[in-house]
Motif scaffolding. Sequence first.
Motif, short mmCIF file in Angstrom:
data_model
loop_
_atom_site.label_atom_id
_atom_site.label_comp_id
_atom_site.label_asym_id
_atom_site.label_seq_id
_atom_site.Cartn_x
_atom_site.Cartn_y
_atom_site.Cartn_z
N ALA A 58 0.85 -1.19 0.00
CA ALA A 58 0.00 0.00 0.00
C ALA A 58 0.89 1.25 0.00
O ALA A 58 2.10 1.16 0.23
CB ALA A 58 -0.92 0.00 1.22
N PRO A 59 0.32 2.44 -0.26
CA PRO A 59 1.12 3.66 -0.22
C PRO A 59 1.74 3.84 1.16
O PRO A 59 1.08 3.62 2.19
CB PRO A 59 0.09 4.77 -0.50
CG PRO A 59 -1.03 4.08 -1.17
CD PRO A 59 -1.09 2.70 -0.61
N VAL A 67 4.82 9.03 -5.43
CA VAL A 67 4.24 8.15 -4.42
C VAL A 67 5.12 6.91 -4.27
O VAL A 67 5.60 6.34 -5.26
CB VAL A 67 2.82 7.73 -4.82
CG1 VAL A 67 2.24 6.72 -3.83
CG2 VAL A 67 1.91 8.96 -4.90
N ALA A 68 5.34 6.49 -3.02
CA ALA A 68 6.08 5.26 -2.73
C ALA A 68 5.14 4.21 -2.16
O ALA A 68 4.23 4.52 -1.39
CB ALA A 68 7.20 5.55 -1.73
N PHE A 69 5.39 2.96 -2.54
CA PHE A 69 4.62 1.83 -2.03
C PHE A 69 5.52 0.93 -1.21
O PHE A 69 6.64 0.61 -1.62
CB PHE A 69 3.99 1.05 -3.19
CG PHE A 69 3.01 1.87 -3.98
CD1 PHE A 69 1.72 2.04 -3.55
CD2 PHE A 69 3.40 2.48 -5.16
CE1 PHE A 69 0.81 2.82 -4.27
CE2 PHE A 69 2.52 3.26 -5.90
CZ PHE A 69 1.21 3.42 -5.45
N ALA A 70 5.04 0.52 -0.04
CA ALA A 70 5.82 -0.35 0.83
C ALA A 70 5.88 -1.76 0.24
O ALA A 70 4.85 -2.29 -0.20
CB ALA A 70 5.19 -0.41 2.22
N VAL A 80 2.00 -6.89 -9.95
CA VAL A 80 3.16 -6.45 -9.17
C VAL A 80 2.87 -6.47 -7.67
O VAL A 80 3.68 -6.96 -6.87
CB VAL A 80 3.59 -5.04 -9.61
CG1 VAL A 80 4.69 -4.49 -8.68
CG2 VAL A 80 4.09 -5.06 -11.05
N PHE A 81 1.71 -5.93 -7.28
CA PHE A 81 1.42 -5.73 -5.86
C PHE A 81 0.30 -6.62 -5.29
O PHE A 81 0.07 -6.60 -4.08
CB PHE A 81 1.00 -4.27 -5.62
CG PHE A 81 2.10 -3.26 -5.88
CD1 PHE A 81 3.23 -3.22 -5.08
CD2 PHE A 81 1.98 -2.35 -6.92
CE1 PHE A 81 4.23 -2.28 -5.31
CE2 PHE A 81 2.98 -1.40 -7.16
CZ PHE A 81 4.10 -1.37 -6.36
N VAL A 134 8.01 -5.94 -11.54
CA VAL A 134 7.74 -4.77 -12.38
C VAL A 134 8.18 -5.04 -13.82
O VAL A 134 7.43 -4.82 -14.78
CB VAL A 134 8.45 -3.51 -11.82
CG1 VAL A 134 8.47 -2.39 -12.86
CG2 VAL A 134 7.77 -3.03 -10.55
N GLU A 135 9.39 -5.53 -13.98
CA GLU A 135 9.91 -5.78 -15.32
C GLU A 135 9.17 -6.94 -16.00
O GLU A 135 8.88 -6.88 -17.20
CB GLU A 135 11.41 -6.05 -15.25
CG GLU A 135 12.21 -4.82 -14.82
CD GLU A 135 13.70 -5.04 -14.89
OE1 GLU A 135 14.40 -4.26 -15.57
OE2 GLU A 135 14.19 -6.01 -14.25
#
Length: 254
Positions: free
Chosen positions: A10-11, A74-77, A159-160, A88-89
């Motif tokens: 999450a963010p 924005v960063a996601f933990a 990804v998440f 991601v790739e």
Amino acid sequence: MKQTSVTTNAPCWVELGTDDPPAARTFYTELFGWRPDSDVRPEAEGYTRMFLGEAAAAAVGPRNAPQQPTAWTVAFAVADADATAARVEAAGGALRKEPSDVPDHGRFSVAADPSGAVFILWQGRGFKGAGVFNEPGSLGWVELATRDAAGATAFYPAVFGWSVAPGEHYTQWGLDGQDFGGMLVMDDRFPPEVPPHWLPYFSVADADNTVSRAVGMGADVLMPAVSMEGGRRIAVLRDAQGAVFGIYHDGAEH
């Protein structure tokens, strides 16, 4: 999802890169009641964490590269920055910065989804991320603006592991159905030169008053304060350096 602490996937953090960090620190301190705490180490290059009371809320620093726009990121933990970067790739995204350590704080990577929207992966160690969420002056919602909704809907869950709640006009992201953000399809209201991006929304005690004060300090109004279903009132602003951000007041909670 009324996030109250850092949650994996999450963010977890938001930071501003700008050509004029002192002016930005002054603007956001006045607007949100933040307290700047600059890292004086030379290697920090002026990076300043902004506190709401005793809790870290966001950061302001110089742009890291000529091609980096003046913008909030924005960063996601994540539990493992390297493993997430690989996902991601594999899902069609790209790494703008390979996973790297921030001594005593954590490990991070800068990534972009297939359409080019940039975000940060943050594996916290000594520093987990924001210490306050969804309270006036802190991060409470994140929104992806994209021209490729189908691509984003495939990419981010891969990804998440996010859940996706599509609506007639708006799609929401969540974890196990508890939503923390959304997706807006970019239409002709967005000039062609505006790239896909993540937009942070900060909670405020009064949206209309916050808009008025921001304008008085040189900000532009990109979307005037409007009421949404459920009592939430939102607006989108651009600070004097050009960074865009949203604000919201949740009438049901504040």
